[in-house]
Design a protein around this motif. Structure first.
Motif, PDB file in Angstrom:
ATOM      1  N   ARG A  90      39.570  40.376  32.222  1.00  0.00           N
ATOM      2  CA  ARG A  90      40.127  40.911  30.976  1.00  0.00           C
ATOM      3  C   ARG A  90      41.614  41.202  31.121  1.00  0.00           C
ATOM      4  NH1 ARG A  90      35.872  42.699  27.594  1.00  0.00           N
ATOM      5  NH2 ARG A  90      33.891  42.257  28.589  1.00  0.00           N
ATOM      6  N   VAL A  91      42.334  41.018  30.040  1.00  0.00           N
ATOM      7  CA  VAL A  91      43.772  41.319  30.026  1.00  0.00           C
ATOM      8  C   VAL A  91      44.003  42.371  28.943  1.00  0.00           C
ATOM      9  CG1 VAL A  91      46.098  40.397  29.744  1.00  0.00           C
ATOM     10  CG2 VAL A  91      44.317  38.989  30.798  1.00  0.00           C
ATOM     11  N   THR A  92      43.996  43.614  29.391  1.00  0.00           N
ATOM     12  CA  THR A  92      44.255  44.743  28.507  1.00  0.00           C
ATOM     13  C   THR A  92      45.229  45.665  29.228  1.00  0.00           C
ATOM     14  OG1 THR A  92      42.498  46.153  29.401  1.00  0.00           O
ATOM     15  CG2 THR A  92      41.873  44.645  27.593  1.00  0.00           C
ATOM     16  N   PRO A  93      45.913  46.528  28.496  1.00  0.00           N
ATOM     17  CA  PRO A  93      46.818  47.462  29.172  1.00  0.00           C
ATOM     18  C   PRO A  93      46.104  48.287  30.248  1.00  0.00           C
ATOM     19  CG  PRO A  93      47.237  47.491  26.817  1.00  0.00           C
ATOM     20  CD  PRO A  93      46.000  46.653  27.037  1.00  0.00           C
ATOM     21  N   ASP A 149      45.077  49.845  35.792  1.00  0.00           N
ATOM     22  CA  ASP A 149      44.097  50.398  36.718  1.00  0.00           C
ATOM     23  C   ASP A 149      43.671  49.432  37.824  1.00  0.00           C
ATOM     24  OD1 ASP A 149      44.233  52.609  35.077  1.00  0.00           O
ATOM     25  OD2 ASP A 149      42.340  52.172  34.035  1.00  0.00           O
ATOM     26  N   LEU A 150      43.587  48.153  37.513  1.00  0.00           N
ATOM     27  CA  LEU A 150      43.099  47.188  38.489  1.00  0.00           C
ATOM     28  C   LEU A 150      44.239  46.493  39.235  1.00  0.00           C
ATOM     29  CD1 LEU A 150      40.457  45.969  39.567  1.00  0.00           C
ATOM     30  CD2 LEU A 150      40.671  44.206  37.824  1.00  0.00           C
ATOM     31  N   TYR A 151      45.251  46.091  38.487  1.00  0.00           N
ATOM     32  CA  TYR A 151      46.336  45.316  39.085  1.00  0.00           C
ATOM     33  C   TYR A 151      47.587  46.148  39.378  1.00  0.00           C
ATOM     34  CZ  TYR A 151      43.253  41.584  37.658  1.00  0.00           C
ATOM     35  OH  TYR A 151      42.160  40.782  37.503  1.00  0.00           O
ATOM     36  N   HIS A 152      47.558  47.422  39.001  1.00  0.00           N
ATOM     37  CA  HIS A 152      48.652  48.358  39.277  1.00  0.00           C
ATOM     38  C   HIS A 152      49.992  47.889  38.718  1.00  0.00           C
ATOM     39  CE1 HIS A 152      45.671  50.329  41.678  1.00  0.00           C
ATOM     40  NE2 HIS A 152      45.509  49.231  42.386  1.00  0.00           N
ATOM     41  N   ALA A 184      53.405  48.297  29.889  1.00  0.00           N
ATOM     42  CA  ALA A 184      54.521  47.850  29.054  1.00  0.00           C
ATOM     43  C   ALA A 184      54.950  46.429  29.407  1.00  0.00           C
ATOM     44  CB  ALA A 184      55.699  48.808  29.198  1.00  0.00           C
ATOM     45  N   ASP A 185      54.572  45.982  30.600  1.00  0.00           N
ATOM     46  CA  ASP A 185      54.917  44.641  31.057  1.00  0.00           C
ATOM     47  C   ASP A 185      53.798  43.631  30.831  1.00  0.00           C
ATOM     48  OD1 ASP A 185      57.357  45.630  31.972  1.00  0.00           O
ATOM     49  OD2 ASP A 185      56.549  46.069  33.963  1.00  0.00           O
ATOM     50  N   LEU A 186      52.790  43.998  30.039  1.00  0.00           N
ATOM     51  CA  LEU A 186      51.620  43.141  29.861  1.00  0.00           C
ATOM     52  C   LEU A 186      51.998  41.723  29.477  1.00  0.00           C
ATOM     53  CD1 LEU A 186      48.215  43.899  28.397  1.00  0.00           C
ATOM     54  CD2 LEU A 186      49.423  41.918  27.565  1.00  0.00           C
TER      55      LEU A 186
END
Length: 117
Positions: free
Chosen positions: A67-70, A75-78, A82-84
């Motif tokens: 998943r690609v969410t803020p 939480d997962l990729y640290h 804001a840089d999503l």
């Protein structure tokens, strides 16, 4: 700046071959890493990826790391939520460029979609 969106009929991120993603253990917990490895098919593709249609068969129930969410990128990729857009476009472009099943023309079309937004 371009806005990230999941590209229809792409599936480049569904190529899960662990040798192509050497840093899995740096951001996936042991439980998530086990789940990830269980999804990898003999050919390196996710077992839930339909290659004919380039779609995910479990999209609504896909694992957290898909998943690609803020919240997930924080939480997962640290990464900073804001840089999503920049982060996700970079990751997707890397996966598209390294996808062994895409032709050069398909790669060009997919990458261009990020430049259009």
């Amino acid at each position: 700046m371009a806005t990230w969106h999941c590209l229809k009929n792409c599936g480049a991120c569904c190529y899960l071959a662990p040798e192509e993603r050497p840093y899995l253990n740096e951001y996936l917990s042991p439980a998530l890493l086990s789940q990830y490895m269980a999804l990898v098919g003999d050919d390196g593709w996710c077992k839930n990826f339909d290659k004919a249609t380039r779609t995910c068969l479990i999209y609504a129930e896909r694992p957290l790391f898909c998943r690609v969410t803020p919240e997930v990128i924080r939480d997962l990729y640290h990464e900073d939520p804001a840089d999503l857009d920049a982060w996700a476009i970079h990751c997707c472009t890397e996966h598209i460029l390294s996808n062994p099943d895409l032709t050069d023309d398909e790669v060009e079309v997919l990458v261009a979609q990020f430049e259009e937004t």
